[in-house]
Design an enzyme around this catalytic site. Sequence first.
Site, PDB file in Angstrom:
ATOM      1  N   SER A 152      10.500   1.482  -1.877  1.00  8.14           N
ATOM      2  CA  SER A 152       9.324   0.931  -1.206  1.00  8.14           C
ATOM      3  C   SER A 152       8.504   0.173  -2.238  1.00  8.14           C
ATOM      4  CB  SER A 152       8.473   2.055  -0.608  1.00  8.14           C
ATOM      5  OG  SER A 152       7.201   1.589  -0.208  1.00  8.14           O
ATOM      6  N   TYR A 165       2.938   9.627  -1.115  1.00  7.97           N
ATOM      7  CA  TYR A 165       4.043   8.757  -0.704  1.00  7.97           C
ATOM      8  C   TYR A 165       4.524   7.920  -1.882  1.00  7.97           C
ATOM      9  CZ  TYR A 165       6.563   4.974   1.635  1.00  7.97           C
ATOM     10  OH  TYR A 165       7.513   4.056   2.011  1.00  7.97           O
TER      11      TYR A 165
END
Length: 254
Positions: A152, A165
Amino acid sequence: MNTTPAPTSNPAATPPKVVLVTGASSGIGEAVARRLAGEGHQVILTGRRTDRLDAVVAELRRDGRRAEAHVLDVTDRDAFAALVTDVIAARGRLDVLVGNAGVMLLSRLDALLVEEWDRMLDVNVRGLYNGVASVLPHFRERGSGHVVTIASIGAHEVAPTSAIYSATKYAAWALTEGLRLESDPAIRVTTISPGVVESELAEHITDPHAAELMVGYRAAQIPPDAIARSVSFAISQPADVDVNEVIIRPTAQR
């Protein structure tokens, strides 16, 4: 469901590979499975939602593609290893693992959503190294193989609400880079870090503050097939070319 039409042939003329994709019931994983199957590869779609997996596989098979669905919780190491063993027994080999399964449960640290933090660590990190542990012995024995990690943009930056995250995605990046450095050159390793992509990820955010921030942040999105194309590019390179890392995001995301 991703309705992007799959190409009728592999544009890079890559010999067909046996590819296992985790988290393939929707979003990026589904798009990767569709594109690679459309390019002639044998694709094993895995995930927990068997109805979604079966629907995608049925559609691909109607189009003459080679695809199969298997239920898999990536946090279950024994189940992951057993599936890889079964695939190799049935297909003779496994060429590529696309580690895509992930969750994005954003919140500020002071929200103290510790159970959600645990879930992200389990899926985004443990699920990834379970996959590596399952395929690496086979890759080393064969003297070839390719691990593609879908990380990501969160592996490269931290924003308010993204601390845990981003920590999991930094870990995914580090794990994949470590695998690249430790592996024989015949085993290729790629990290792909998407920016904002059309997906269900944001729909699972329970923290109201984080969910509200996502509305503006996700205003510019790219389709999941944009990421699938980068996976296709990475695995289609000749054996002496290793695509180490790709960051791909909307042009409007800065």
